[in-house]
Design a protein around this motif. Structure first.
Motif, mmCIF file in Angstrom:
data_model
loop_
_atom_site.group_PDB
_atom_site.id
_atom_site.type_symbol
_atom_site.label_atom_id
_atom_site.label_comp_id
_atom_site.label_asym_id
_atom_site.label_seq_id
_atom_site.Cartn_x
_atom_site.Cartn_y
_atom_site.Cartn_z
ATOM 1 N N HIS A 23 -6.154 -1.403 0.578
ATOM 2 C CA HIS A 23 -5.757 -1.217 -0.744
ATOM 3 C C HIS A 23 -6.649 -2.193 -1.780
ATOM 4 O O HIS A 23 -6.454 -2.438 -2.056
ATOM 5 C CB HIS A 23 -4.673 -0.233 -1.729
ATOM 6 N N VAL A 24 -8.396 -1.667 -1.375
ATOM 7 C CA VAL A 24 -9.381 -2.374 -1.554
ATOM 8 C C VAL A 24 -9.489 -2.175 -3.265
ATOM 9 O O VAL A 24 -9.175 -0.857 -3.751
ATOM 10 C CB VAL A 24 -10.812 -3.088 -0.881
ATOM 11 N N PRO A 25 -9.911 -3.034 -4.005
ATOM 12 C CA PRO A 25 -10.425 -3.184 -5.443
ATOM 13 C C PRO A 25 -11.158 -1.784 -5.297
ATOM 14 O O PRO A 25 -12.111 -1.558 -4.773
ATOM 15 C CB PRO A 25 -10.853 -4.172 -5.826
ATOM 16 N N GLY A 26 -11.133 -1.568 -7.161
ATOM 17 C CA GLY A 26 -12.513 -0.190 -7.469
ATOM 18 C C GLY A 26 -13.708 -0.788 -7.309
ATOM 19 O O GLY A 26 -14.154 -2.109 -7.978
ATOM 20 N N ASP A 27 -14.567 -0.427 -7.118
ATOM 21 C CA ASP A 27 -16.085 -0.617 -7.035
ATOM 22 C C ASP A 27 -16.445 -0.973 -7.952
ATOM 23 O O ASP A 27 -16.477 -1.246 -9.480
ATOM 24 C CB ASP A 27 -16.955 0.548 -6.192
ATOM 25 N N GLY A 49 -9.078 3.231 -12.195
ATOM 26 C CA GLY A 49 -9.625 2.290 -10.728
ATOM 27 C C GLY A 49 -10.764 1.360 -11.407
ATOM 28 O O GLY A 49 -10.818 0.518 -10.275
ATOM 29 N N LEU A 51 -11.869 -2.684 -11.318
ATOM 30 C CA LEU A 51 -12.062 -3.540 -10.708
ATOM 31 C C LEU A 51 -12.451 -4.606 -11.830
ATOM 32 O O LEU A 51 -12.733 -5.446 -12.976
ATOM 33 C CB LEU A 51 -13.712 -3.684 -10.222
ATOM 34 N N ARG A 243 -13.265 3.113 -4.984
ATOM 35 C CA ARG A 243 -12.457 1.587 -4.046
ATOM 36 C C ARG A 243 -13.801 1.357 -4.255
ATOM 37 O O ARG A 243 -15.292 2.278 -2.920
ATOM 38 C CB ARG A 243 -11.283 2.232 -3.470
ATOM 39 N N ASP A 244 -14.137 -0.182 -3.438
ATOM 40 C CA ASP A 244 -15.503 -0.560 -3.265
ATOM 41 C C ASP A 244 -16.025 -0.683 -1.943
ATOM 42 O O ASP A 244 -15.179 -1.806 -1.345
ATOM 43 C CB ASP A 244 -15.128 -2.093 -4.218
ATOM 44 N N SER A 247 -16.457 -4.621 -0.790
ATOM 45 C CA SER A 247 -15.213 -5.010 -0.303
ATOM 46 C C SER A 247 -14.553 -4.491 0.708
ATOM 47 O O SER A 247 -14.262 -5.168 1.561
ATOM 48 C CB SER A 247 -14.278 -4.925 -1.487
ATOM 49 N N ASN A 267 -10.010 5.934 0.509
ATOM 50 C CA ASN A 267 -10.874 6.234 -0.731
ATOM 51 C C ASN A 267 -11.450 5.170 -0.872
ATOM 52 O O ASN A 267 -11.760 4.857 -1.856
ATOM 53 C CB ASN A 267 -9.729 5.519 -2.020
ATOM 54 N N ILE A 268 -12.634 4.761 0.026
ATOM 55 C CA ILE A 268 -13.408 4.483 0.196
ATOM 56 C C ILE A 268 -15.052 5.381 -0.740
ATOM 57 O O ILE A 268 -15.803 6.317 -0.055
ATOM 58 C CB ILE A 268 -14.081 3.291 0.962
#
Length: 450
Positions: A23-27, A49, A51, A243-244, A247, A267-268
């Motif tokens: 689960h990577v951070p927000g864009d 959401g 980052l 999500r970014d 990342s 959720n990319i």
């Protein structure tokens, strides 16, 4: 992220497969723009959401300094009460943008057509980066800038008291330059026109339209023409930050080169101006699939599934794809080192003026780890060693660049010998949960006193 922070040496070692969900951070790009446009709208913008890396937090602090109300709930929802287009107040102190080239360039654009003065600085890496490619076109609106030799920070920007609209062709594809000019055009009368020969990430155009600006995009002989009508009243928005993809590149690429791996990255954002890396990896033979394709907040989104791919091969990356994956070339070069044959990357001069000279930084570290690399002013070639055959065993310099640090840590997960980076502290600027996220998948990445 202070340029004077103590270095954090780190080491990564090959250890079993990577499995699970990442689960990577927000864009980051969307997070910066949401804060700035929220500050320029009238009313309350809510952002979920976001980052919460140092780069984006610095932009939030800057918006507060320019007069916007910025608050965060315990559940991570951010609230912006904006001051409207042309409503920025003159900040009392110096605006510190830390490590963020995106943040400083976009903020300069947003304030350049208001009759206020602001001084900008950053960490050692940011203060070494050239700003002229933004400040020169901002001068056409009527803004004046005073900085160090070579157009470097610290720099004072005196906004235009009577701004004029501009028609400008961006000489080198750059979403930062384009976006800075569009943000400046918000408070200029009439139409500001920006032309880019190759399409770059279009988050600014999408978000401006969402906030109610009159903006039109069309293809012309010179490339892509964006026309913005100045002095709108921007409407506040509820923004869900996807999500970014930049990342996501790190767990995805790690899974492709570590034997037995199977990682899902949910959720990319797959904006076509940002997804070039993933198509390039598929062209190289990667077992990378898009699942649950959908649209959220006007942006295409999918879950990415990456599996170990021992039969990847080098390719010539289409130069026209460079703008859509410019931040991902460092980690792509790590994948290329684990493929067979040569991976050729051209039209990437932009990499020379990022947080570091990324071509030089990666080429030096790769060579130290036993990988053959050729490079020139706007190109480089990585000659792959084949799956599992990268010697490793080197220490790489991060040059205060988060993507360089993370790329070499990913490399160590599939090398014959561990890889070290001299300083992993800059990772917090964009990916503050990188270390626990990767170790949660099974990676052996840790801090080292050596």
């Amino acid at each position: 992220m202070s340029g004077h922070a103590a270095p954090v040496p780190m080491i990564s070692t090959a250890q079993g497969p990577l499995t699970g969900q990442a689960h990577v951070p927000g864009d980051k790009s969307i997070s910066h723009r949401a804060l700035i446009l929220g500050a320029l709208s009238v009313g309350e913008t809510r952002i979920t959401g976001l980052l919460e890396g140092e780069d984006v937090l610095d932009t939030g602090r800057a918006m507060r300094a320019f007069g916007a109300e910025v608050a965060r709930d315990e559940d991570g929802t951010w609230h912006m009460h904006g001051v409207g287009v042309g409503g920025f107040a003159e900040p009392d102190g110096v605006i510190d943008c830390g490590n963020s080239g995106t943040g400083v360039r976009l903020i300069m654009g947003a304030m350049a057509t208001s009759p206020i003065t602001a001084t900008f600085t950053g960490d050692a890496s940011l203060n070494a980066r050239p700003m002229a490619r933004v400040t020169d076109p901002l001068a056409q609106f009527g803004a004046c800038t005073y900085g160090r030799a070579g157009g470097r920070l610290p720099m004072t920007v005196v906004g235009a008291a009577d701004p004029v609209p501009v028609r400008y062709t961006v000489p080198v594809p750059s979403a930062q330059v384009k976006s800075a000019l569009l943000l400046a055009g918000l408070n200029a009368p009439g139409e500001t026109v920006v032309i880019e020969a190759a399409a770059t990430r279009d988050h600014t155009e999408r978000m401006l339209a969402g906030f109610g600006a009159e903006i039109a995009v069309r293809d012309v002989a010179e490339g892509r023409e964006i026309t913005l009508t100045g002095r709108p009243e921007l409407r506040p928005q509820d923004i869900v930050v996807p999500r970014d993809p930049s990342s996501a590149a790190f767990p995805v690429c790690a899974a492709l080169i570590v034997p037995g791996s199977d990682v899902l990255v949910p959720n990319i954002g797959l904006n076509p101006t940002r997804a070039g890396l993933f198509y390039t990896l598929q062209d190289m033979g990667a077992d990378l699939t898009f699942e649950n394709m959908r649209e959220e907040g006007g942006e295409p989104v999918a879950d990415l599934r990456a599996k170990y791919s021992p039969d990847m091969h080098g390719i010539e990356v289409p130069p026209e794809r460079a703008a859509s994956m410019i931040d991902e070339y460092p980690v792509l070069s790590v994948v290329a080192a684990n493929a067979t044959g040569a991976t050729v990357m051209r039209g990437v001069a932009e990499l020379r003026v990022k947080e570091s000279d990324r071509i030089a930084a990666m080429a030096t570290g790769l060579r130290a780890a036993g990988v053959e690399v050729e490079d020139g002013p706007d190109w480089w070639i990585v000659h792959g060693c084949g799956a599992g055959n990268v010697p490793g065993g080197a220490q790489a310099a991060s040059h205060l660049d988060h993507r360089i640090a993370m790329s070499f840590l990913v490399m160590g997960l599939a090398s014959e010998r561990p890889m070290r980076v001299d300083d992993g502290a800059p990772i917090a600027t964009s990916f503050p949960v990188f270390e626990p996220l990767m170790t949660g998948l099974g990676a052996d990445i840790r801090r080292s006193g050596a």
